[in-house]
Write a protein that holds these residues in place. Structure first.
Motif, PDB file in Angstrom:
ATOM      1  N   THR A 151       0.806  -1.226   0.000  1.00 16.27           N
ATOM      2  CA  THR A 151       0.000   0.000   0.000  1.00 16.27           C
ATOM      3  C   THR A 151       0.840   1.277   0.000  1.00 16.27           C
ATOM      4  OG1 THR A 151      -0.088   0.122   2.404  1.00 16.27           O
ATOM      5  CG2 THR A 151      -1.793  -1.184   1.312  1.00 16.27           C
ATOM      6  N   ALA A 152       2.102   1.180   0.394  1.00 14.46           N
ATOM      7  CA  ALA A 152       2.966   2.363   0.496  1.00 14.46           C
ATOM      8  C   ALA A 152       2.319   3.446   1.359  1.00 14.46           C
ATOM      9  CB  ALA A 152       3.298   2.906  -0.904  1.00 14.46           C
ATOM     10  N   GLY A 153       1.544   2.987   2.357  1.00 11.54           N
ATOM     11  CA  GLY A 153       0.945   3.929   3.295  1.00 11.54           C
ATOM     12  C   GLY A 153      -0.308   4.628   2.800  1.00 11.54           C
ATOM     13  N   ALA A 154      -0.798   4.253   1.625  1.00 15.76           N
ATOM     14  CA  ALA A 154      -1.976   4.925   1.069  1.00 15.76           C
ATOM     15  C   ALA A 154      -3.218   4.598   1.907  1.00 15.76           C
ATOM     16  CB  ALA A 154      -2.196   4.475  -0.370  1.00 15.76           C
ATOM     17  N   PRO A 155      -4.158   5.554   2.036  1.00 19.30           N
ATOM     18  CA  PRO A 155      -5.381   5.298   2.807  1.00 19.30           C
ATOM     19  C   PRO A 155      -6.368   4.402   2.065  1.00 19.30           C
ATOM     20  CG  PRO A 155      -5.441   7.489   1.841  1.00 19.30           C
ATOM     21  CD  PRO A 155      -4.078   6.934   1.524  1.00 19.30           C
ATOM     22  N   SER A 156      -6.209   4.321   0.748  1.00 22.34           N
ATOM     23  CA  SER A 156      -7.062   3.399  -0.008  1.00 22.34           C
ATOM     24  C   SER A 156      -6.304   2.942  -1.249  1.00 22.34           C
ATOM     25  CB  SER A 156      -8.379   4.066  -0.407  1.00 22.34           C
ATOM     26  OG  SER A 156      -8.155   5.002  -1.432  1.00 22.34           O
ATOM     27  N   VAL A 157      -6.767   1.811  -1.755  1.00 26.37           N
ATOM     28  CA  VAL A 157      -6.136   1.224  -2.933  1.00 26.37           C
ATOM     29  C   VAL A 157      -7.214   1.073  -3.994  1.00 26.37           C
ATOM     30  CG1 VAL A 157      -5.157  -0.927  -3.798  1.00 26.37           C
ATOM     31  CG2 VAL A 157      -4.381  -0.006  -1.603  1.00 26.37           C
ATOM     32  N   THR A 158      -6.888   1.485  -5.207  1.00 17.38           N
ATOM     33  CA  THR A 158      -7.832   1.269  -6.312  1.00 17.38           C
ATOM     34  C   THR A 158      -7.320   0.123  -7.172  1.00 17.38           C
ATOM     35  OG1 THR A 158      -8.459   3.596  -6.326  1.00 17.38           O
ATOM     36  CG2 THR A 158      -8.960   2.311  -8.304  1.00 17.38           C
ATOM     37  N   LEU A 159      -8.121  -0.941  -7.220  1.00 19.17           N
ATOM     38  CA  LEU A 159      -7.764  -2.109  -8.027  1.00 19.17           C
ATOM     39  C   LEU A 159      -8.483  -2.010  -9.353  1.00 19.17           C
ATOM     40  CD1 LEU A 159      -8.577  -4.882  -5.460  1.00 19.17           C
ATOM     41  CD2 LEU A 159      -6.281  -4.186  -6.121  1.00 19.17           C
ATOM     42  N   ARG A 160      -7.832  -2.468 -10.393  1.00 16.94           N
ATOM     43  CA  ARG A 160      -8.530  -2.625 -11.669  1.00 16.94           C
ATOM     44  C   ARG A 160      -8.182  -4.001 -12.224  1.00 16.94           C
ATOM     45  NH1 ARG A 160      -6.945   2.753 -12.024  1.00 16.94           N
ATOM     46  NH2 ARG A 160      -8.724   4.141 -11.720  1.00 16.94           N
ATOM     47  N   TYR A 161      -9.194  -4.707 -12.683  1.00 16.67           N
ATOM     48  CA  TYR A 161      -8.954  -5.988 -13.348  1.00 16.67           C
ATOM     49  C   TYR A 161     -10.101  -6.272 -14.296  1.00 16.67           C
ATOM     50  CZ  TYR A 161     -12.026  -7.757  -9.548  1.00 16.67           C
ATOM     51  OH  TYR A 161     -13.053  -7.971  -8.661  1.00 16.67           O
ATOM     52  N   ARG A 162      -9.866  -7.229 -15.178  1.00 18.12           N
ATOM     53  CA  ARG A 162     -10.913  -7.622 -16.113  1.00 18.12           C
ATOM     54  C   ARG A 162     -11.291  -9.070 -15.844  1.00 18.12           C
ATOM     55  NH1 ARG A 162     -10.285  -6.323 -22.079  1.00 18.12           N
ATOM     56  NH2 ARG A 162      -8.744  -7.984 -22.138  1.00 18.12           N
ATOM     57  N   VAL A 163     -12.551  -9.360 -16.042  1.00 24.40           N
ATOM     58  CA  VAL A 163     -13.015 -10.735 -15.878  1.00 24.40           C
ATOM     59  C   VAL A 163     -13.623 -11.198 -17.195  1.00 24.40           C
ATOM     60  CG1 VAL A 163     -14.574 -12.301 -14.642  1.00 24.40           C
ATOM     61  CG2 VAL A 163     -13.500 -10.380 -13.428  1.00 24.40           C
TER      62      VAL A 163
END
Ligand code: ZN
Length: 622
Positions: free
Chosen positions: A109-121
């Motif tokens: 996370t490198a200390g980030a308060p949130s993580v945005t994931l992107r993926y395709r299904v």
């Protein structure tokens, strides 16, 4: 492990938060995971998933995807259809992602308060346990679509769909929030947003998006929708909605209440088949032509009724082992004869009680179940309880030997329910029935804990007013043949006498066949047949009898021209090697499993039959 926390732990956490203040980093995070689903090229069968995951200043966050979905007991490895996973922080800086297991990913996370994931299904499996996306519609199952935070499944989960141009709606059992009120951003088309209180509910709430025809109705103040995707001027939408409403009314009256605030029947008309139950919805696959013929339509009504009955039996009243779910691994139970078998029994019975099938049609369906059971050699090999336990390795993986080695817990479970129902009615002079067992068990065991096998049996014994332990031991734990006579006697039924044998009767080999590109192949060799004893194998290509060529379309007729007891020589091709197999033909055992009302039934028997089939005024609920 990937499990829900217990209610006690949550309550403790909640009280702690209320009294002490903001939760420290190690407490359960209650901030929502927010997904946005987009379909930039639906004709390529992809759904693009964006997930914003709040993190609590931890150095890493572990994400996980289920390997199976509740209600369908097979590890399906949904992660195999995930690709192009990336993560970034709120400023758009890429974060490192490492895959740690087949269905898990770790993000630095490198200390980030949130993580945005992107993926395709990739979504191109026309099955109720999987997902499908094309240019017309999307059918999305939670387990196949969403990854979430390991050990964070009790957070709220919100799903926002940006529908492609031309798509008009998205329907789910989840509550919707007003269009456009999701995570922000610019919608490419109509937007629908759904909210789930936790990951279990998200997994348990498939979403159907496209241009469905939505039929809405209310029963006892609760709203329902039947969403038909693909009516195409063929499927009779209004008739189906009217009949689904009848089924709902009948079942709500049966149970005496509803365990959901809204309910959605998601009916995909795409020339496929199947149904899967959920807490506040069901996903159904069928053919749009099935409103066209009586028999096919009754089959669909039976499916609707079966899946809807699950809203009580299994989604609320369930074997103790079936929850909280471990989405990482198999969950074993011996109780699927209650969850699936009894549901199958009531599925058709309640269609009859709703007045949507005739007495003859219902008895024909029950006869079909009995015939299937009695024609399956595996009933003498595997007890019902074991069939349930081995669902994970057997039920969803049938092969040419399945019928020889095991029995479906749907089929035998439904037949056992019929016999148990009759037994309880007989033991109580018609005052109680299996209906009372289901309602009593529901009142006692529905909810978080579930029932043990012993508790369910004990409840049935209580309702019957006598110990059913030995009866259950025989029906559920042994491979002994079932005794139909007491049930037939109670209802004034009999198995129809078989047609008088032809003289002389035709010879019988006993194989089941299939056509493959004009070749006649052996599909199965049931145990206890002349073919089994002589060593005919599955996949043998049948070529000749006594050196006379037999073509595929002549096979049945030619075989019938030999009498029982005749020794014949089969010519087969096995893996392209010709072989001759000597077989002595037998005589096919009579099928005597077709139920009929006895002509000499007494008035008492006639009244019991009518009461069972809902043809008289409903009995009072105890
Ligand atoms: Zn079922």
């Amino acid at each position: 492990m990937f499990r829900r926390r217990s209610r006690a732990v949550l309550l403790t956490l909640l009280l702690w938060c209320l009294t002490v203040g903001p939760a420290p980093a190690h407490a359960q995070d209650t901030r929502a995971v927010r997904y946005t689903l987009r379909f930039p090229a639906p004709h390529t069968h992809y759904v693009d998933v964006e997930a914003v995951v709040p993190v609590n200043a931890a150095a890493t966050v572990e994400l996980v995807m289920p390997v199976w979905t509740p209600g369908s007991y097979l590890v399906r490895e949904y992660a195999r259809h995930v690709e192009a996973l990336t993560a970034e922080d709120p400023a758009g800086q890429p974060l490192r992602v490492q895959k740690t297991r087949k269905n898990r990913w770790r993000v630095d996370t490198a200390g980030a308060p949130s993580v945005t994931l992107r993926y395709r299904v990739y979504a191109r499996q026309m099955q109720v346990q999987a997902s499908w996306v094309d240019d017309r519609f999307a059918m999305l199952n939670g387990a196949a679509t969403f990854m979430t935070v390991a050990d964070g499944s009790m957070r709220p989960h919100e799903v926002r769909l940006e529908l492609p141009a031309g798509w008009t709606d998205a329907v789910s059992g989840l509550p919707a929030v007003p269009a456009g009120s999701g995570t922000g951003g610019i919608a490419a088309g109509p937007v629908r947003t759904f909210q789930a209180p936790d990951f279990d509910t998200l997994v348990d709430s498939p979403i159907l998006a496209g241009t469905p025809t939505v039929h809405a109705f209310e029963v006892a103040g609760v709203p329902y929708v039947l969403a038909n995707e693909g009516e195409a001027g063929v499927w009779d939408g209004s008739r189906s909605a009217r009949d689904v409403q009848r089924i709902v009314e009948t079942q709500v009256a049966f149970w005496g209440g509803t365990p959901y605030e809204r309910y959605a029947f998601l009916n995909v008309l795409a020339e496929a088949g199947g149904g899967l139950e959920h807490k506040a919805s069901t996903l159904l696959l069928t053919s749009r032509w099935r409103t066209g013929t009586r028999e096919a339509y009754l089959g669909w009504l039976g499916l609707v009724s079966h899946e809807f009955f699950h809203a009580w039996n299994v989604k609320q009243l369930r074997p103790v082992e079936l929850g909280p779910f471990d989405y990482d691994a198999e969950v074993y139970t011996t109780g699927l004869w209650v969850s699936e078998g009894f549901t199958d029994y009531y599925g058709d019975l309640l269609v009859r009680r709703a007045g949507l099938s005739s007495r003859e049609e219902y008895l024909r369906e029950l006869s079909r179940q009995i015939t299937t059971l009695q024609a399956t050699p595996g009933r003498l090999v595997t007890p019902l309880a074991s069939s349930s336990f081995d669902a994970w390795v057997k039920a969803y993986r049938p092969d040419e030997n399945t019928d020889n080695t095991t029995i479906s817990y749907y089929t035998k479970g439904a037949v056992v329910a019929f016999l148990l129902d009759a037994r309880i009615r007989a033991a109580t002079a018609g005052r109680r029935s299996l209906d009372d067992v289901m309602r009593t068990a529901y009142a006692r065991y529905s909810g978080a804990r579930g029932f043990t096998a012993e508790e369910f049996r004990r409840t049935a014994s209580e309702v019957a007013g006598g110990d059913l332990g030995p009866w259950f031991a025989h029906a559920i734990d042994s491979t002994g043949e079932l005794d139909y006579q007491p049930a037939l006697e109670w209802f004034g039924l009999q198995f129809k006498e078989p047609d008088p044998p032809k003289s002389p009767p035709p010879g019988w080999l006993g194989v089941q066949t299939r056509l493959d590109d004009g070749r006649l192949l052996v599909r199965e060799v049931p145990r206890g047949t002349p073919a089994f004893d002589a060593g005919v194998n599955a996949e043998d290509e049948l070529l000749a009898i006594d050196d006379f060529r037999v073509r595929a379309d002549q096979w049945e007729d030619r075989l019938r021209s030999y009498p029982p007891g005749r020794r014949i020589t089969l010519l087969v091709s096995r893996r392209d090697v010709l072989r001759r197999i000597e077989v002595t033909l037998g005589e096919e055992p009579p099928r005597r499993w077709e139920l009929a009302v006895r002509a000499d039934a007494t008035p008492e028997q006639a009244a019991r039959l009518a009461a069972w089939l809902g043809e008289t005024a409903a009995r009072p609920t105890p």
